[in-house]
Structures are given as C-alpha cells and as structure tokens.
Design an enzyme around this catalytic site. Structure first.
Site, PDB file in Angstrom:
ATOM      1  N   ASP A 246       0.846  -1.200   0.000  1.00  0.00           N
ATOM      2  CA  ASP A 246       0.000   0.000   0.000  1.00  0.00           C
ATOM      3  C   ASP A 246       0.882   1.251   0.000  1.00  0.00           C
ATOM      4  O   ASP A 246       0.379   2.369  -0.113  1.00  0.00           O
ATOM      5  CB  ASP A 246      -1.016  -0.010   1.150  1.00  0.00           C
ATOM      6  CG  ASP A 246      -0.363   0.055   2.508  1.00  0.00           C
ATOM      7  OD1 ASP A 246       0.872  -0.071   2.598  1.00  0.00           O
ATOM      8  OD2 ASP A 246      -1.102   0.230   3.512  1.00  0.00           O
ATOM      9  N   SER A 247       2.204   1.048   0.061  1.00  0.00           N
ATOM     10  CA  SER A 247       3.136   2.164  -0.157  1.00  0.00           C
ATOM     11  C   SER A 247       2.961   2.737  -1.560  1.00  0.00           C
ATOM     12  O   SER A 247       3.498   3.808  -1.859  1.00  0.00           O
ATOM     13  CB  SER A 247       4.589   1.706   0.053  1.00  0.00           C
ATOM     14  OG  SER A 247       4.850   0.538  -0.698  1.00  0.00           O
TER      15      SER A 247
ATOM     16  N   ASP B  79      -0.968  -6.289  -0.502  1.00  0.00           N
ATOM     17  CA  ASP B  79      -1.053  -5.619   0.802  1.00  0.00           C
ATOM     18  C   ASP B  79      -2.485  -5.114   0.991  1.00  0.00           C
ATOM     19  O   ASP B  79      -3.002  -4.382   0.134  1.00  0.00           O
ATOM     20  CB  ASP B  79      -0.082  -4.422   0.771  1.00  0.00           C
ATOM     21  CG  ASP B  79       0.413  -4.030   2.132  1.00  0.00           C
ATOM     22  OD1 ASP B  79       0.113  -4.733   3.119  1.00  0.00           O
ATOM     23  OD2 ASP B  79       1.130  -3.014   2.205  1.00  0.00           O
TER      24      ASP B  79
ATOM     25  N   LYS C 129      -0.940  -9.512   2.678  1.00  0.00           N
ATOM     26  CA  LYS C 129      -0.265  -9.038   3.891  1.00  0.00           C
ATOM     27  C   LYS C 129      -1.235  -8.183   4.676  1.00  0.00           C
ATOM     28  O   LYS C 129      -1.944  -7.346   4.091  1.00  0.00           O
ATOM     29  CB  LYS C 129       0.998  -8.240   3.550  1.00  0.00           C
ATOM     30  CG  LYS C 129       1.689  -7.699   4.808  1.00  0.00           C
ATOM     31  CD  LYS C 129       3.062  -7.124   4.515  1.00  0.00           C
ATOM     32  CE  LYS C 129       3.052  -5.724   3.946  1.00  0.00           C
ATOM     33  NZ  LYS C 129       2.427  -4.703   4.830  1.00  0.00           N
TER      34      LYS C 129
ATOM     35  N   GLU D 217      -1.327  -5.541   7.952  1.00  0.00           N
ATOM     36  CA  GLU D 217      -0.653  -4.839   9.058  1.00  0.00           C
ATOM     37  C   GLU D 217      -1.330  -5.355  10.322  1.00  0.00           C
ATOM     38  O   GLU D 217      -2.548  -5.224  10.496  1.00  0.00           O
ATOM     39  CB  GLU D 217      -0.786  -3.327   8.887  1.00  0.00           C
ATOM     40  CG  GLU D 217       0.070  -2.835   7.737  1.00  0.00           C
ATOM     41  CD  GLU D 217       0.323  -1.332   7.740  1.00  0.00           C
ATOM     42  OE1 GLU D 217      -0.045  -0.651   8.717  1.00  0.00           O
ATOM     43  OE2 GLU D 217       0.893  -0.847   6.748  1.00  0.00           O
TER      44      GLU D 217
ATOM     45  N   GLU E 101       8.991  -4.207  10.837  1.00  0.00           N
ATOM     46  CA  GLU E 101       9.382  -2.891  10.311  1.00  0.00           C
ATOM     47  C   GLU E 101       9.861  -1.974  11.430  1.00  0.00           C
ATOM     48  O   GLU E 101       9.161  -1.806  12.449  1.00  0.00           O
ATOM     49  CB  GLU E 101       8.198  -2.252   9.557  1.00  0.00           C
ATOM     50  CG  GLU E 101       8.559  -0.884   8.977  1.00  0.00           C
ATOM     51  CD  GLU E 101       7.596  -0.379   7.912  1.00  0.00           C
ATOM     52  OE1 GLU E 101       6.674  -1.118   7.517  1.00  0.00           O
ATOM     53  OE2 GLU E 101       7.785   0.785   7.484  1.00  0.00           O
TER      54      GLU E 101
HETATM   55  O1  KIV Z   1       3.525  -1.123   1.785  1.00  0.00           O
HETATM   56  C1  KIV Z   1       4.702  -1.506   1.836  1.00  0.00           C
HETATM   57  O2  KIV Z   1       5.522  -1.239   0.958  1.00  0.00           O
HETATM   58  C2  KIV Z   1       5.109  -2.299   2.994  1.00  0.00           C
HETATM   59  C3  KIV Z   1       6.558  -2.628   3.126  1.00  0.00           C
HETATM   60  C4  KIV Z   1       7.322  -1.453   3.529  1.00  0.00           C
HETATM   61  C5  KIV Z   1       6.785  -3.776   4.026  1.00  0.00           C
HETATM   62  O3  KIV Z   1       4.298  -2.624   3.799  1.00  0.00           O
END
Ligand code: KIV
Length: 263
Positions: free
Chosen positions: A35-36, A74, A104, A106, A173
């Site tokens: 989600d980055s 994510d 993934k 969080e 992280e």
């Molecule tokens: O969203 C992302 O890129 C992440 C990584 C930094 C692990 O969660």
C-alpha cells in the site's frame, strides 16, 4: 521458504507490470504490491487513502507480469478488521480476481483471529508487526517501535500469536535489530525485515527507495541506483531534442511515395 542458515529471502515492492517484470527477472523471491503505492506512486502523503479497488488494479498489473516470484497483495487501511465478511471478500478478491498468491495484513491484536480464519479458507497471510504505517495518525509520524522492554515483549507475543494463527511469514518494520533477532530465533516462520537489522530471514525495501527514484527515503533504506537522475536526464534530453528540432529525425518518420504528388 528460507529460514536462518539458508540464503536470505529477497522481497521488493512493485506496483506496475514493467517494474514487476524487472524485479521478477532479477530473481527476487517475493513481490509485495504494497500500500506504499499511495506515497510511492499515487501522490498521497500516507498509505491511509489507498482503496481496495486501487490496490486491486496494481495487484492485477504485477501478477500479469510475474512468472516466478510470489505475489503478495497488501490489504489497505480498513479493508480488513472492521467486518469479517468484508475482510475475507476483500482479501479473497486479490487471489481470485487479481492473481496474487497471498495477502499481507498490518497486524496487531485485532488480526490474530482474522489471520486464522483467512488461512482456514485458503488465503495465505503474511503478518506485519513493528511500525505499521496505517497507524500514522495514532503515531503522529513513523517512529521506531518496540524500543521499550514492554513494547518489545508485546511484539514478541504478537509474532508468536500470528505464527500460531497460521501466518506463513512476518514482516518486521523499524524495530531494534536485537528485538528482530530474538523474534527470528523464536519463530519457525521466516521474518522479513525493513529497518530491523541484519538478522531477519529476509529483507524488503520499497522499490522506489531501492533504485533511487524517491525524492526522500528513510534512513534504514539504501539506494542501489540513481534512477531519478537518469529519468531527469532523459526527459531533459527529450525536451532539448524537440525544441532544437533534432527529434524526430529521418529515421523516426516515413514518407508515402504515393502521396508525394499530392503533398
Ligand atoms: O507497503 C509496503 O511497501 C510495505 C513494506 C514497507 C513492508 O508494507
């Protein structure tokens, strides 16, 4: 999956097909459609505004371009953990419709049961502890996590709880390297660190940071290239070539002889 003693796991983010193809061809083990994408490519200040439809679009692009790496989607802020059915449908969509092989989350106390349920239903879950950027509005920034003994213990306990719930790996992280080493020793599933020192079973970075595309990158990251400079040079050269008339040249155009008498 590698565990300590084997070759470290490599993981990078990717958000589009050409980038995913480069990352995959380089032999990276896991591609995270993070989600980055929100701050790395969509112009948001945080990951909070990223939507399920938005991430789905990117997951599809990455999956279509990836042959070997494991593609992990994510799950965005509030797309999981509010309502169980919605959480399962949102995560399931990444596998059923967009071609990811895992999601993934969080993680925190609120994701232990949800992780177990997803795994029961056939959705592999990567957990994520330490700094969870979707909590930026509670943290008031992106501070290092697990620095006090009690906070470190909470991370250790949650790591064990997510392993027990069936998570297949854990991202750690921005936590102290000695805490990450302890979590890695304690768990059987692999840990993948970002700003968590050298003793995790693998490492992950945001693609734009790793290749030097970001304007700013965190202190725990490393730029392995200067892609931004190269893009700036290429765009400057294009502008100069058009403005000076050197582009397009003869080799970039064609003339139809049939039209020569007319025009
Ligand atoms: O969203 C992302 O890129 C992440 C990584 C930094 C692990 O969660």
């Amino acid at each position: 999956m590698a565990k300590a003693g084997d070759e470290p796991i490599t993981m990078l983010t990717a958000y589009d097909a050409p980038t995913a193809a480069i990352v995959d061809e380089a032999g990276v083990d896991i591609i995270l459609v993070g989600d980055s994408v929100g701050n790395a490519t969509l112009g948001y200040e945080t990951t909070v505004p990223v939507s399920v439809d938005g991430i789905a679009h990117h997951v599809g692009a990455v999956s279509r371009a990836t042959e070997d790496a494991l593609v992990v989607a994510d799950m965005p802020f509030l797309s999981f953990g509010v309502d169980e059915t919605d959480s399962l449908e949102n995560a399931g969509r990444m596998l059923k419709e967009e071609g990811a092989q895992a999601v993934k989350l969080e993680s925190g106390p609120h994701t232990v049961d949800l992780t177990e349920r997803m795994v029961q239903l056939g959705i592999p879950v990567m957990a994520h502890l330490g700094l969870t950027p979707q909590h930026v509005n509670q943290y008031g920034g992106y501070p290092r996590q697990g620095t006090e003994p009690e906070a470190a213990e909470r991370i250790l306990d949650l790591a064990a709880a997510h392993e027990e719930a069936g998570a297949f790996s854990l991202v750690l992280e921005h936590v102290p390297a000695n805490l990450a080493a302890e979590v890695t020793d304690t768990l059987e599933i692999p840990t993948i660190g970002i700003g968590a020192g050298p003793d995790c079973d693998g490492q992950v970075l945001v693609f734009n940071d790793a290749v030097g595309l970001s304007e700013w990158s965190p202190s725990f990251s490393e730029q392995f290239g200067a892609v931004r400079e190269e893009m700036e040079r290429a765009v400057d050269d294009y502008v100069s070539a058009v403005e000076s008339g050197s582009f397009p040249a003869d080799e970039h155009s064609h003339r139809e002889t049939d039209l020569d008498d007319l025009y």
